[in-house]
Design a protein around this motif. Structure first.
Motif, short mmCIF file in Angstrom:
data_model
loop_
_atom_site.label_atom_id
_atom_site.label_comp_id
_atom_site.label_asym_id
_atom_site.label_seq_id
_atom_site.Cartn_x
_atom_site.Cartn_y
_atom_site.Cartn_z
N ALA A 21 1.07 -0.98 -0.18
CA ALA A 21 0.15 0.35 0.54
C ALA A 21 1.10 0.93 0.28
O ALA A 21 0.53 2.77 -0.26
N ALA A 22 1.70 1.06 0.48
CA ALA A 22 2.55 2.41 1.14
C ALA A 22 3.98 2.43 -0.04
O ALA A 22 4.61 3.23 -0.72
N ASN A 23 3.44 1.00 -1.26
CA ASN A 23 4.56 1.33 -2.70
C ASN A 23 6.18 1.18 -2.59
O ASN A 23 7.24 1.95 -2.77
N ALA A 98 12.95 0.80 0.41
CA ALA A 98 12.69 2.58 -0.58
C ALA A 98 11.76 2.24 -1.31
O ALA A 98 10.76 1.53 -1.43
N ARG A 99 11.68 3.25 -2.01
CA ARG A 99 9.90 2.73 -2.90
C ARG A 99 10.30 2.19 -4.02
O ARG A 99 11.37 2.06 -4.35
N ILE A 100 9.20 1.78 -4.22
CA ILE A 100 9.92 0.65 -5.56
C ILE A 100 10.08 0.83 -6.89
O ILE A 100 11.16 -0.02 -7.53
N GLU A 101 9.88 1.96 -6.72
CA GLU A 101 10.27 2.83 -8.17
C GLU A 101 11.92 2.91 -8.20
O GLU A 101 12.91 2.78 -9.21
N ALA A 102 12.33 2.93 -7.15
CA ALA A 102 14.32 2.81 -6.97
C ALA A 102 14.37 1.55 -7.15
O ALA A 102 15.39 1.64 -8.44
N TYR A 103 13.85 0.85 -6.90
CA TYR A 103 14.05 -0.91 -7.44
C TYR A 103 13.61 -0.95 -8.70
O TYR A 103 14.74 -1.61 -9.81
#
Length: 205
Positions: A21-23, A98-103
């Motif tokens: 939910a928090a990405n 970290a946020r999934i976008e970083a991965y």
């Protein structure tokens, strides 16, 4: 077990967690992340879909969200549970939390054999998944329910279907069952091991 017994492996991604939910990335079992209210509803819905299927073994990872999904989905049923660390989420290292976008940004700029900073490579994770599948295949249960993570499920499904690497960015819905017969599970284990070896060979060049 008789050779003519059809073995079934039901794979599902865990229900929605607080990290989903928090990405946010969560791969450390010592940092438990629970299901959301929506996730608990999803897990109950998974249980309803499987209500008429006898399950001999439930398999989760060391991450709390898989175990909670199984507990809710199988509520009231006497099903042995196995924790299989080989299906754990890829170890995120410095990207933990970290946020999934970083991965995704990191992934798009690296190969399967590159390690996340102080973490694991996708290649290493694929080897784990292949070994975990082989351990399940060495068992004798007729029906096994396996609740794992998005990355593992995407690669296992692609390998079972004899395709190459899964399409990046296509996620499996939470708590939706996918059925694999024994030949498909064996194919997935073999293909994942081959993909990991291929990635190693390319990195050694």
């Amino acid at each position: 077990m008789h050779a003519d017994v059809l073995r079934l492996f039901v794979f599902a991604r865990h229900a929605e967690s607080v990290a989903n939910a928090a990405n946010m990335l969560n791969s450390n079992p010592s940092q438990p992340v629970a299901l959301t209210a929506r996730g608990r509803t999803q897990a109950r819905a998974l249980g309803a879909q499987l209500a008429n299927l006898h399950v001999d073994l439930a398999v989760g990872t060391r991450l709390l969200r898989t175990q909670q999904t199984l507990d809710i989905a199988l509520d009231g049923r006497q099903v042995p549970m196995l924790i299989e660390p080989g299906f754990d989420e890829i170890r995120a290292g410095d990207l933990e939390g970290a946020r999934i976008e970083a991965y995704r940004s990191w992934r798009d700029q690296h190969t399967l054999s590159d390690h996340l900073p102080h973490g694991e490579s996708i290649q290493d994770a694929l080897r784990r998944y292949a070994d975990a599948l082989r351990r399940l295949l060495d068992r004798t249960e007729t029906v096994t329910l396996v609740v794992i993570h998005d990355l593992a499920l995407r690669y296992i499904a692609a390998a079972a279907a004899t395709s190459s690497s899964p399409v990046n960015g296509t996620a499996f819905p939470n708590a939706v069952p996918y059925l694999f017969d024994e030949p498909a599970a064996r194919r997935a284990a073999t293909s994942l091991a081959a993909l990991a070896s291929s990635a190693q060979s390319q990195s050694d060049r």
